[in-house]
Design a protein around this motif. Structure first.
Motif, PDB file in Angstrom:
ATOM      1  N   LYS A 172       4.409   0.620  -1.388  1.00 35.66           N
ATOM      2  CA  LYS A 172       5.251  -0.581  -1.510  1.00 35.66           C
ATOM      3  C   LYS A 172       6.214  -0.415  -2.673  1.00 35.66           C
ATOM      4  O   LYS A 172       5.972   0.369  -3.586  1.00 35.66           O
ATOM      5  CB  LYS A 172       4.377  -1.806  -1.820  1.00 35.66           C
ATOM      6  CG  LYS A 172       3.528  -2.278  -0.676  1.00 35.66           C
ATOM      7  CD  LYS A 172       2.913  -3.620  -1.054  1.00 35.66           C
ATOM      8  CE  LYS A 172       1.809  -3.969  -0.082  1.00 35.66           C
ATOM      9  NZ  LYS A 172       0.721  -4.699  -0.705  1.00 35.66           N
ATOM     10  N   LYS A 173       7.279  -1.217  -2.643  1.00 35.60           N
ATOM     11  CA  LYS A 173       8.194  -1.219  -3.773  1.00 35.60           C
ATOM     12  C   LYS A 173       7.546  -2.048  -4.883  1.00 35.60           C
ATOM     13  O   LYS A 173       7.132  -3.181  -4.645  1.00 35.60           O
ATOM     14  CB  LYS A 173       9.517  -1.864  -3.352  1.00 35.60           C
ATOM     15  CG  LYS A 173      10.704  -1.179  -3.912  1.00 35.60           C
ATOM     16  CD  LYS A 173      12.000  -1.635  -3.266  1.00 35.60           C
ATOM     17  CE  LYS A 173      13.142  -1.128  -4.098  1.00 35.60           C
ATOM     18  NZ  LYS A 173      13.702  -2.038  -5.030  1.00 35.60           N
ATOM     19  N   THR A 252       5.236   4.346  -7.549  1.00 38.74           N
ATOM     20  CA  THR A 252       6.225   3.861  -8.511  1.00 38.74           C
ATOM     21  C   THR A 252       5.771   4.274  -9.906  1.00 38.74           C
ATOM     22  O   THR A 252       4.614   4.111 -10.268  1.00 38.74           O
ATOM     23  CB  THR A 252       6.340   2.327  -8.436  1.00 38.74           C
ATOM     24  OG1 THR A 252       6.668   1.982  -7.100  1.00 38.74           O
ATOM     25  CG2 THR A 252       7.427   1.819  -9.376  1.00 38.74           C
TER      26      THR A 252
END
Ligand code: GRG
Length: 300
Positions: A172-173, A252
């Motif tokens: 996911k971001k 991330t």
């Protein structure tokens, strides 16, 4: 008369001396576990080297608080046990699924998933034994507070909570706030517990505990930023674990969100804030301030 010239603080000598003391205590902390396979698996990961930064922070904070660091050795060992347990579990196929750790095959690659899980469980519970049963000469009220800190850091408010949000974020971001949450819980909380537990054993007053909380928050995040940077800039051989893993897993990271230069700048600024918090303690905080620099200057 010759003027007294103050020698600069010798960090590498400090690290070597503290590490020797810790390696010896770690070696003595295990056994006689039964059955043998469990003992071997626990020793395999606990005695596999590593920077031993967490126990060193614990001993340094005890000394800063005016305590005898030898009294904090069992707690320092307990913190390294919790750290090692988290690495064993983190490397499992159901988590990060890694093959190398501390320069050798991961625990589950050698002993299988079931024994790796159980070796981690046994290290976690032994950590509480180290503080509550194997510590001598520390008032019980201080030890109860240390046990409380360890309970918080190992559980949902610490490592487990951070790991769950990390797992939920895969693919996911992730924004900077969530990234910071993950790292403050997965990495920062244990580093913080190290200095707080050491200081509690040394009998620290509240003013020092609060300063150490500020110090630890800064070094915790800085440590993780450097970890993210090293993942892209260092080799697996130097790191002793798989390099480039974050990129492969599309995780991330700070370099991904901010770029390498801004990430480095942030880590430096966090370390500056950490060191500033301990300035009122001048000379006696020298080891912790030097350790903060070591965290950002490290290459592994
Ligand atoms: C089962 C109670 C329980 C908790 C486990 C798996 C998990 C929950 C949490 C993961 C925590 C984790 C592995 C965070 C990464 C921390 C990190 C940056 C480790 C590397 O530390 P170094 O560089 O390693 O100090 P060495 O090998 O030098 O000790």
């Amino acid at each position: 008369m010759a003027e007294d010239i103050k020698k600069p603080f010798d960090l590498s000598n400090y690290l070597e001396q503290s590490k020797n003391k810790i390696e010896l205590a770690l070696d003595e902390s295990l056994g006689p576990e039964e059955p043998e396979q469990l003992r071997t698996a626990m020793r395999y990961s606990l005695l596999a080297g590593g920077k031993r930064l967490r126990p060193i922070l614990c001993l340094a904070a005890c000394e800063l608080a005016g305590g005898n660091p030898d009294k904090a050795v069992p707690t320092a060992v307990a913190l390294e046990m919790i750290h090692t347990m988290s690495l064993i579990h983190d490397d499992l196929p159901a988590m990060d699924n890694d093959d190398i750790r501390r320069g050798r095959p991961t625990n589950h690659k050698v002993y299988g998933d079931a024994i790796a899980i159980l070796a981690g469980d046994a290290l976690l519970t032994r950590a509480f034994e180290m503080v509550s049963i194997r510590t001598q000469g520390v008032p019980a009220d201080r030890l109860i507070k240390v046990v409380g800190e360890l309970s918080l850091v190992a559980g949902a408010p610490g490592l487990v909570g951070g790991q769950v949000v990390d797992l939920e974020s895969e693919g996911k971001k992730v924004d900077l706030e969530t990234l910071e949450f993950i790292h403050l819980h997965k990495t920062g909380a244990l580093l913080s517990a190290c200095v707080i537990c050491g200081a509690l054993i040394g009998g620290a007053e509240e003013k020092l505990i609060n300063a150490l909380k500020t110090y630890a928050k800064g070094i915790g995040l800085a440590f993780q930023i450097i970890d993210d940077i090293l993942d892209v800039t260092a080799s697996s051989e130097v790191l002793g674990k798989t390099a480039g893993k974050d990129l492969l897993a599309d995780k991330t990271t700070y370099p991904k969100l901010l770029g390498l230069d801004e990430s480095r700048r942030r880590a430096k600024e966090l370390v500056r804030i950490s060191k500033e918090a301990l300035e009122p303690w001048e000379e006696s905080s020298e080891p912790l301030r030097a350790l903060a620099d070591y965290i950002t200057n490290r290459d592994r």
